[in-house]
Design a protein around this motif. Structure first.
Motif, PDB file in Angstrom:
ATOM      1  N   GLU A  85      13.871  26.973  20.248  1.00 48.84           N
ATOM      2  CA  GLU A  85      12.884  26.109  19.904  1.00 48.84           C
ATOM      3  C   GLU A  85      13.339  25.049  18.704  1.00 48.84           C
ATOM      4  O   GLU A  85      13.033  24.096  18.949  1.00 48.84           O
ATOM      5  CB  GLU A  85      11.657  26.724  19.459  1.00 48.84           C
ATOM      6  CG  GLU A  85      10.838  27.370  20.444  1.00 48.84           C
ATOM      7  CD  GLU A  85       9.496  28.120  20.114  1.00 48.84           C
ATOM      8  OE1 GLU A  85       9.212  27.861  18.986  1.00 48.84           O
ATOM      9  OE2 GLU A  85       8.826  28.627  20.788  1.00 48.84           O
ATOM     10  N   ASN A 145       7.743  22.698  27.127  1.00 54.56           N
ATOM     11  CA  ASN A 145       7.837  21.598  26.457  1.00 54.56           C
ATOM     12  C   ASN A 145       8.193  22.054  24.852  1.00 54.56           C
ATOM     13  O   ASN A 145       7.773  21.478  23.964  1.00 54.56           O
ATOM     14  CB  ASN A 145       6.747  20.497  26.136  1.00 54.56           C
ATOM     15  CG  ASN A 145       6.729  19.890  27.753  1.00 54.56           C
ATOM     16  OD1 ASN A 145       7.629  19.495  28.335  1.00 54.56           O
ATOM     17  ND2 ASN A 145       5.433  19.663  27.930  1.00 54.56           N
ATOM     18  N   ARG A 146       9.039  23.072  24.835  1.00 51.39           N
ATOM     19  CA  ARG A 146       9.262  23.721  23.444  1.00 51.39           C
ATOM     20  C   ARG A 146      10.628  23.728  23.082  1.00 51.39           C
ATOM     21  O   ARG A 146      10.792  24.206  21.903  1.00 51.39           O
ATOM     22  CB  ARG A 146       8.457  25.086  23.407  1.00 51.39           C
ATOM     23  CG  ARG A 146       7.075  24.996  23.331  1.00 51.39           C
ATOM     24  CD  ARG A 146       6.311  26.515  23.395  1.00 51.39           C
ATOM     25  NE  ARG A 146       6.567  27.118  22.320  1.00 51.39           N
ATOM     26  CZ  ARG A 146       6.266  28.337  22.092  1.00 51.39           C
ATOM     27  NH1 ARG A 146       5.235  28.547  22.823  1.00 51.39           N
ATOM     28  NH2 ARG A 146       6.320  29.021  21.021  1.00 51.39           N
ATOM     29  N   ASN A 176      12.451  19.030  23.860  1.00 53.92           N
ATOM     30  CA  ASN A 176      10.809  19.367  23.673  1.00 53.92           C
ATOM     31  C   ASN A 176      10.288  18.806  24.834  1.00 53.92           C
ATOM     32  O   ASN A 176       9.131  18.412  25.008  1.00 53.92           O
ATOM     33  CB  ASN A 176      10.307  18.830  22.577  1.00 53.92           C
ATOM     34  CG  ASN A 176      10.983  19.468  21.112  1.00 53.92           C
ATOM     35  OD1 ASN A 176      11.169  20.571  21.451  1.00 53.92           O
ATOM     36  ND2 ASN A 176      11.023  18.764  20.218  1.00 53.92           N
TER      37      ASN A 176
END
Length: 193
Positions: free
Chosen positions: A117, A144-145, A185
């Motif tokens: 992340e 999306n992390r 992301n």
């Protein structure tokens, strides 16, 4: 009778807010980067039977908000509508990326691909070995992390911006302390080879 007035006032407020909200959020900064490969005809829905709502010129950067099998909802400037998916490119330019992934990369191993992340391999992570497929990271609450990827051993990965290996994809063969701007992301599907 007195109880209905506050309820009616609340309902009127909600209706007023709902009527004004679409104008404020009509054109989003979200979505996948894409290009119009030819002039795009925009329709009000995903199919030729829907009403015409506008055009987008060829070779213009667009935002792809969502796609179905043959149609995508796109934004560009003040234009929004559905258009044929075969007239959209998902690469850095309008001509450099055919889209999707090559399913025939050779399998490797042993080794792992770990997504982090944070940049520079920090924060929460998920690791996978050859043969592991994540078609939609949103199903694991991981969409999306991710900001970095670490490759150890004899493996590689296909990483794509959208679920089911659509939109912009990249083959990852070595560690990246910061993912490419199109995946940073914004990673939604992954296949490890």
């Amino acid at each position: 009778m007195r109880r209905t007035r506050p309820l009616l006032a609340l309902l009127l407020t909600l209706v007023t807010f709902a009527a004004s909200a679409p104008a404020a959020v009509a054109f989003s900064e979200n979505g996948s980067h894409g290009w119009s490969t030819g002039e795009l005809t925009l329709l009000s829905g995903p199919g030729a039977a829907y009403d015409f709502v506008g055009n987008i010129e060829a070779d213009v950067a667009i935002k792809v908000l969502r796609c179905q099998r043959l149609w995508c909802l796109v934004d560009q400037g003040s234009n929004r509508g559905w258009t044929s998916k075969d007239r959209i490119a998902f690469g850095r330019t309008s001509t450099d990326w055919p889209g999707g992934i090559n399913p025939d990369y050779a399998s490797g191993g042993p080794g792992t691909v770990c997504l982090f992340e944070g940049t520079h391999y920090t924060g929460a992570s998920i690791c996978a070995g050859p043969g592991r497929v994540f078609q939609d990271l949103a199903l694991l609450n991981l969409d999306n992390r991710f900001s970095s990827v670490q490759v150890t051993g004899n493996v590689s990965a296909a990483a794509c911006r959208d679920r089911f290996f659509q939109s912009y994809c990249e083959r990852i063969i070595e560690s990246q302390p910061v993912l490419d701007e199109y995946l940073h992301n914004a990673l939604s599907s992954l296949r490890v080879y």
